[in-house]
Design an enzyme around this catalytic site. Sequence first.
Site, PDB file in Angstrom:
ATOM      1  N   ARG A 103      67.934  61.321  29.246  1.00  0.00           N
ATOM      2  CA  ARG A 103      69.324  60.886  29.268  1.00  0.00           C
ATOM      3  C   ARG A 103      70.023  61.395  28.027  1.00  0.00           C
ATOM      4  O   ARG A 103      69.402  61.936  27.110  1.00  0.00           O
ATOM      5  CB  ARG A 103      69.448  59.360  29.370  1.00  0.00           C
ATOM      6  CG  ARG A 103      69.031  58.574  28.142  1.00  0.00           C
ATOM      7  CD  ARG A 103      69.633  57.178  28.203  1.00  0.00           C
ATOM      8  NE  ARG A 103      69.136  56.264  27.200  1.00  0.00           N
ATOM      9  CZ  ARG A 103      69.597  56.206  25.940  1.00  0.00           C
ATOM     10  NH1 ARG A 103      70.535  57.058  25.524  1.00  0.00           N
ATOM     11  NH2 ARG A 103      69.102  55.321  25.083  1.00  0.00           N
ATOM     12  N   ASP A 145      70.575  57.907  12.064  1.00  0.00           N
ATOM     13  CA  ASP A 145      71.059  57.728  13.436  1.00  0.00           C
ATOM     14  C   ASP A 145      72.505  58.216  13.546  1.00  0.00           C
ATOM     15  O   ASP A 145      72.761  59.372  13.841  1.00  0.00           O
ATOM     16  CB  ASP A 145      70.904  56.271  13.847  1.00  0.00           C
ATOM     17  CG  ASP A 145      71.000  56.059  15.344  1.00  0.00           C
ATOM     18  OD1 ASP A 145      71.433  56.985  16.051  1.00  0.00           O
ATOM     19  OD2 ASP A 145      70.648  54.965  15.819  1.00  0.00           O
TER      20      ASP A 145
END
Length: 288
Positions: free
Chosen positions: A97, A194
Amino acid sequence: MAEDFELLVDRQALCGAGPLWMSTLNCLYWVDVLRRELHSYHRDSEADEVQVLPGVVTALGATRNGQLIAAADRGFSRLFPGRAALEPITGVQAGDRMSGGACDPAGRFVAGTLTHSREAKRSALYVLDGTRARVLVDGLTLSGGIGWSPDGGTMYVIDTVPRVIWAFDYDVAHGRAGRGRRWIVCNESEGHPDGLAMDNEGGVWVAMRGSGRIHRYSPGGDLETVLWAPTRRITGLVFGGRRLDEMYVTSACAGYDERALVADPYAGALFRFRPGSTGSPLAPWNGT
């Protein structure tokens, strides 16, 4: 709570991500990836509106007409906030994904992928050209935040699992990535890089998931600033506010049991603070 951070939305988002500041609306869009929610935080009213989406959205970009372009499911889609609808454009090949994404200085939407098993070098970074997706960088494990230097000549790409921030030579005119190097390799105690946001001086701000640290690296790669967020599970960063002198921070609580939530009660919330730096307006998507 950590000093100078404002708690804006006290919500246990499973995976808050993809913050996008919309200057024309004085509004922040962000998503809860795992709950398939689109959030709209309105700065003036301080209201956070929630819409359930028909797919998994991980990253957002603005369009010229006020709609959104999204990294969704296993490809790229248009997103219409007014009716919480996704209109698929094209799919990608690598990964299970989509993950982080942003528009480059010319308005191309760029987004990466991940595999659920976090397999090394099985993911890639894609750029949306018209109605097709082409590989920009391959051999990644979990593509996180993306940003460009003020002159557009350097693209920063986070590979979260191996804790690497890459710097690639970037051709803005043609949307091509050239030579890449491991610009920063983070150690375990710092957490996993991140989310990423760029300031107007070329500083690279990084959310260090797992430690709650927010790092600012100089264009030369020096760690100049370390801040501590109110939760260890921070995920995304973006500059916002009328002067782009505020920073909005998303976070996550997925995987936490009741005991962990007691120990880290703000995991999943949305925060704001003033970093002492200013961002630059993000280019809108150049598609239709």
